[in-house]
Structure formats: C-alpha cells, structure tokens
Design a protein around this motif. Structure first.
Motif, PDB file in Angstrom:
ATOM      1  N   GLY A  28      92.018   8.991  29.248  1.00 28.38           N
ATOM      2  CA  GLY A  28      91.584   7.754  29.877  1.00 28.38           C
ATOM      3  C   GLY A  28      90.925   7.913  31.229  1.00 28.38           C
ATOM      4  O   GLY A  28      90.711   6.917  31.929  1.00 28.38           O
ATOM      5  N   HIS A  29      90.572   9.148  31.617  1.00 26.90           N
ATOM      6  CA  HIS A  29      89.984   9.394  32.929  1.00 26.90           C
ATOM      7  C   HIS A  29      88.468   9.558  32.822  1.00 26.90           C
ATOM      8  O   HIS A  29      87.946   9.969  31.788  1.00 26.90           O
ATOM      9  N   GLU A  30      87.797   9.267  33.901  1.00 27.38           N
ATOM     10  CA  GLU A  30      86.356   9.503  33.989  1.00 27.38           C
ATOM     11  C   GLU A  30      86.140  10.899  34.559  1.00 27.38           C
ATOM     12  O   GLU A  30      86.846  11.316  35.484  1.00 27.38           O
ATOM     13  N   VAL A  31      85.167  11.623  33.995  1.00 27.37           N
ATOM     14  CA  VAL A  31      84.922  13.001  34.428  1.00 27.37           C
ATOM     15  C   VAL A  31      83.446  13.169  34.776  1.00 27.37           C
ATOM     16  O   VAL A  31      82.572  12.913  33.946  1.00 27.37           O
ATOM     17  N   VAL A  32      83.188  13.583  35.994  1.00 25.31           N
ATOM     18  CA  VAL A  32      81.847  13.972  36.421  1.00 25.31           C
ATOM     19  C   VAL A  32      81.824  15.496  36.451  1.00 25.31           C
ATOM     20  O   VAL A  32      82.664  16.118  37.103  1.00 25.31           O
ATOM     21  N   VAL A  33      80.889  16.092  35.726  1.00 22.41           N
ATOM     22  CA  VAL A  33      80.888  17.548  35.573  1.00 22.41           C
ATOM     23  C   VAL A  33      79.824  18.177  36.460  1.00 22.41           C
ATOM     24  O   VAL A  33      78.686  17.710  36.529  1.00 22.41           O
ATOM     25  N   PHE A  34      80.205  19.254  37.127  1.00 23.58           N
ATOM     26  CA  PHE A  34      79.296  20.035  37.971  1.00 23.58           C
ATOM     27  C   PHE A  34      79.150  21.435  37.399  1.00 23.58           C
ATOM     28  O   PHE A  34      80.145  22.046  36.983  1.00 23.58           O
ATOM     29  N   ASN A  35      77.884  21.948  37.377  1.00 20.49           N
ATOM     30  CA  ASN A  35      77.643  23.330  36.935  1.00 20.49           C
ATOM     31  C   ASN A  35      78.104  23.531  35.494  1.00 20.49           C
ATOM     32  O   ASN A  35      78.790  24.487  35.167  1.00 20.49           O
ATOM     33  N   TYR A  36      77.685  22.620  34.636  1.00 23.83           N
ATOM     34  CA  TYR A  36      78.275  22.555  33.293  1.00 23.83           C
ATOM     35  C   TYR A  36      77.841  23.679  32.374  1.00 23.83           C
ATOM     36  O   TYR A  36      78.634  24.257  31.663  1.00 23.83           O
ATOM     37  N   GLU A  37      76.546  24.000  32.334  1.00 22.59           N
ATOM     38  CA  GLU A  37      76.061  24.954  31.343  1.00 22.59           C
ATOM     39  C   GLU A  37      75.217  26.046  31.998  1.00 22.59           C
ATOM     40  O   GLU A  37      74.600  25.832  33.040  1.00 22.59           O
ATOM     41  N   ARG A  38      75.137  27.171  31.345  1.00 21.87           N
ATOM     42  CA  ARG A  38      74.116  28.158  31.689  1.00 21.87           C
ATOM     43  C   ARG A  38      72.770  27.583  31.264  1.00 21.87           C
ATOM     44  O   ARG A  38      72.663  26.963  30.220  1.00 21.87           O
ATOM     45  N   ASN A  39      71.737  27.795  32.043  1.00 18.59           N
ATOM     46  CA  ASN A  39      70.401  27.421  31.596  1.00 18.59           C
ATOM     47  C   ASN A  39      69.382  28.286  32.312  1.00 18.59           C
ATOM     48  O   ASN A  39      69.645  28.845  33.382  1.00 18.59           O
ATOM     49  N   SER A  40      68.212  28.402  31.734  1.00 19.62           N
ATOM     50  CA  SER A  40      67.217  29.349  32.244  1.00 19.62           C
ATOM     51  C   SER A  40      66.740  28.973  33.638  1.00 19.62           C
ATOM     52  O   SER A  40      66.474  29.837  34.472  1.00 19.62           O
ATOM     53  N   GLN A  41      66.646  27.667  33.926  1.00 20.22           N
ATOM     54  CA  GLN A  41      66.195  27.238  35.246  1.00 20.22           C
ATOM     55  C   GLN A  41      67.180  27.679  36.326  1.00 20.22           C
ATOM     56  O   GLN A  41      66.797  28.161  37.386  1.00 20.22           O
ATOM     57  N   LEU A  42      68.470  27.526  36.030  1.00 21.81           N
ATOM     58  CA  LEU A  42      69.504  27.936  36.972  1.00 21.81           C
ATOM     59  C   LEU A  42      69.477  29.446  37.179  1.00 21.81           C
ATOM     60  O   LEU A  42      69.604  29.941  38.305  1.00 21.81           O
ATOM     61  N   GLU A  43      69.293  30.197  36.092  1.00 19.42           N
ATOM     62  CA  GLU A  43      69.256  31.653  36.196  1.00 19.42           C
ATOM     63  C   GLU A  43      68.048  32.104  37.027  1.00 19.42           C
ATOM     64  O   GLU A  43      68.148  33.027  37.840  1.00 19.42           O
TER      65      GLU A  43
END
Length: 329
Positions: A28-43
C-alpha cells in the motif's frame, strides 16, 4: 507512505530492487525509484565524466528528486552510489534513512559506505553483526532476501529434464566443487562464467547458458531440475550468510541441496525442507541417494515451497523492515 527507493544499476542475476519496489507497493505504499535500470545513456555518461564526477552528478540528481517528490523515507539497496554528504543531507531534511546491504559476508559494507550514517542498517547475514557494531552501527539488523511468488514459482507442465542444476556467478570455490561433482554426475549450469574458465575446461559441456540469466529463465530451469544445487561463494570460508538461491529454488518447489549455513535451520528444517552438506565430498553420495528417490525429493520440495510462501516472500521482508523501523503504524 512515499518511499524514495535507490536501486543500483549493476545487479543482473539478483535484481532485488524490482522485488522490493513491488512488495512495498503491494503493502500500500508509494515508491519513487532512483537509478532503476542500466542503460546505454547512463553508461556513456559515466565513461565521459569519470566515476567520481559521475557519482557527484547522480547524488545531485537524487537530491533534486527529493525536492520534487517530497518522500517520507529514503531506502537504498547497498548504498554504494551515495556519499556520506548526501546521506547527511537527507537526514538534515528529516528523512529516515534505511540501507539494506546484500553482499555479506563476502563483501562487507564498511569497505564501500559508512553504514553508521544510516538510521537503520540491515544485512543479509546474521554473523556480521559484530563487525558492524565495531564500525559504530548501533543496532545492525538481520534481514535475508526472499522470493517474488509471481516469478519464483512452480511452472505448470514443466518436466524434470535435468538431474542436477546449478545457477550462479563464477567463483573458484564453485568451480572446484562442480568439477569434482562432474566425475560422478551430469550437471546443468547457467551463469556468467565465459571469461572465467578456459576454453578446454571440463565444465564447458555442462553449460546450458554461459552468460547472465533472467529471474524467469532461472525459475524455469529450477522447475526442470531433479536437484537444485546451492554452493555459496563463501563455502568453507564463513559458516554464516545466505544467498538468494536458498529461497528462489524453494519458491519454485524445487528440491534443494545446499552447503550448511548457521541461519538456515531457522528458515528451513534440515532433511524436511532442505538437505544440507557440511563438506562437498558428501555431495556425490547425497545426489545419488536423492536421484533414486523421487517421492522423497517431492515431499521435501513441497514442504519447502509451503514454508517459503508462508514466511519468505519479499512482502514478508518488507513487513519486517517496516516493523523494525517503526513505520508499520
């Protein structure tokens, strides 16, 4: 309650972050996610900026996200991406800070972060509590991982095609144990071992997949196994600390043989819900015994599966974490 959940981008075979997010939402909680996935732009950004500058950039992004979303709690898995100044700033803003470290005992948190900075620090190993007290964590909390019943589950119609299955990352200890076992049994192995073992390794013919695997691929293979073999990377080094496979195999209603760890008897009853070995030299005899006894395997696997659903899901873990942190009211 709104959680800001920081998830590392480097976990592949053990993506706990997704399971934590889902479990909190189901509660029942709200979740804001940071740094969720690997991606080419981040790399590409990390390569261009250099690692230290990249981390400063990511921490600025985190604080901007705090300002934009106004969370009630900050919760990080591992916490490697967040420097001490950032954690202090989160606390200054009045956010309870929680860290769940999942690499014990093979890679202790104090080598990478200041665990004492967090209001609540959790570890996947009961045996490392004394170490963290030494590093000024007032009350280290033990919290093992678990399963997502939508992923780690029995697969209808799956046939047991493989005698002994091992799924996991390469480690020299695991390589040694599996090599010895192939003298007497045929194994099926998946995991990112390609660059770790020579081309002429006797283990190569036993690989179904030489590379990273998804949780779904692993779950299907566990359903197809007569025996799931668990060899902790720290076998014969530490007598404590448990890995995710302990729960994931049982969640798939698979029969499991694992090296003994101090935490296991409180989680699964030996010889009723799991079979344990103290010495890998016992493995060949144990495998021969249970391969010849499908009804006994099925009984033990069924009991482990029922226990897992009762006690070892990520919802159970998040309920315990919220209780310890006084956030369950």
């Amino acid at each position: 309650m709104r959680f800001l959940l920081s998830i590392p981008g480097y976990t592949r075979t053990i993506p706990m972050g997704r399971f934590v997010e889902k479990a909190l939402q189901e509660l029942g909680h709200e979740v804001v996610v940071f740094n969720y996935e690997r991606n080419s732009q981040l790399e590409r950004a990390r390569e261009k900026m250099g690692f230290k500058r990249f981390l400063k950039y990511k921490n600025r992004q985190l604080l901007e996200l705090v300002e934009a979303t106004k969370p009630d709690v900050f919760f990080t898995l591992y916490g490697k991406n967040h420097d001490a100044d950032t954690v202090r700033e989160l606390k200054r803003r009045g956010l309870p800070t929680i860290c769940w470290w999942l690499d014990d005992p093979i890679s202790l948190a104090h080598k990478y972060i200041e665990p004492s900075l967090y209001d609540f620090f959790f570890s996947n190993s009961r045996g490392t509590a004394a170490v963290y007290r030494h590093y000024e964590v007032k009350e280290p909390h033990y919290l093992p991982v678990g399963i997502d019943p939508a992923i780690h589950r029995p697969v209808e119609g799956a046939e047991q095609l493989y005698d002994i299955v091992f799924a996991g990352d390469w480690h020299p200890t695991r390589e040694r144990v599996l090599l010895e076992l192939t003298r007497h049994h045929r194994l099926t192995i998946i995991g990112p071992w390609k660059r770790r073992i020579p081309e002429d390794s006797p283990l190569r013919p036993f690989f179904l997949q030489v590379g990273y695997f998804t949780p779904t691929e692993m779950a299907l293979l566990f359903n197809q196994a007569r025996i799931v073999l668990n060899v902790h990377q720290w076998y014969q080094r530490w007598s404590y600390g448990i890995n995710p496979r302990l729960f994931e195999a049982s969640g798939c209603r698979a029969f499991q043989i694992s090296d003994a760890k101090e935490e296991i008897p409180a989680l699964y009853t030996p010889n009723e819900e799991i079979v344990l070995y103290e010495d890998a030299r016992q493995l060949s005899e144990l495998c021969t015994h249970y391969l010849a006894r499908p009804e006994e395997r099925a009984r033990i696997a069924e009991q482990a599966y029922a226990r897992t659903l009762r006690e070892h899901t990520y919802q159970h873990r998040m309920q315990e974490l919220l209780r310890v942190c006084g956030l369950d009211g």
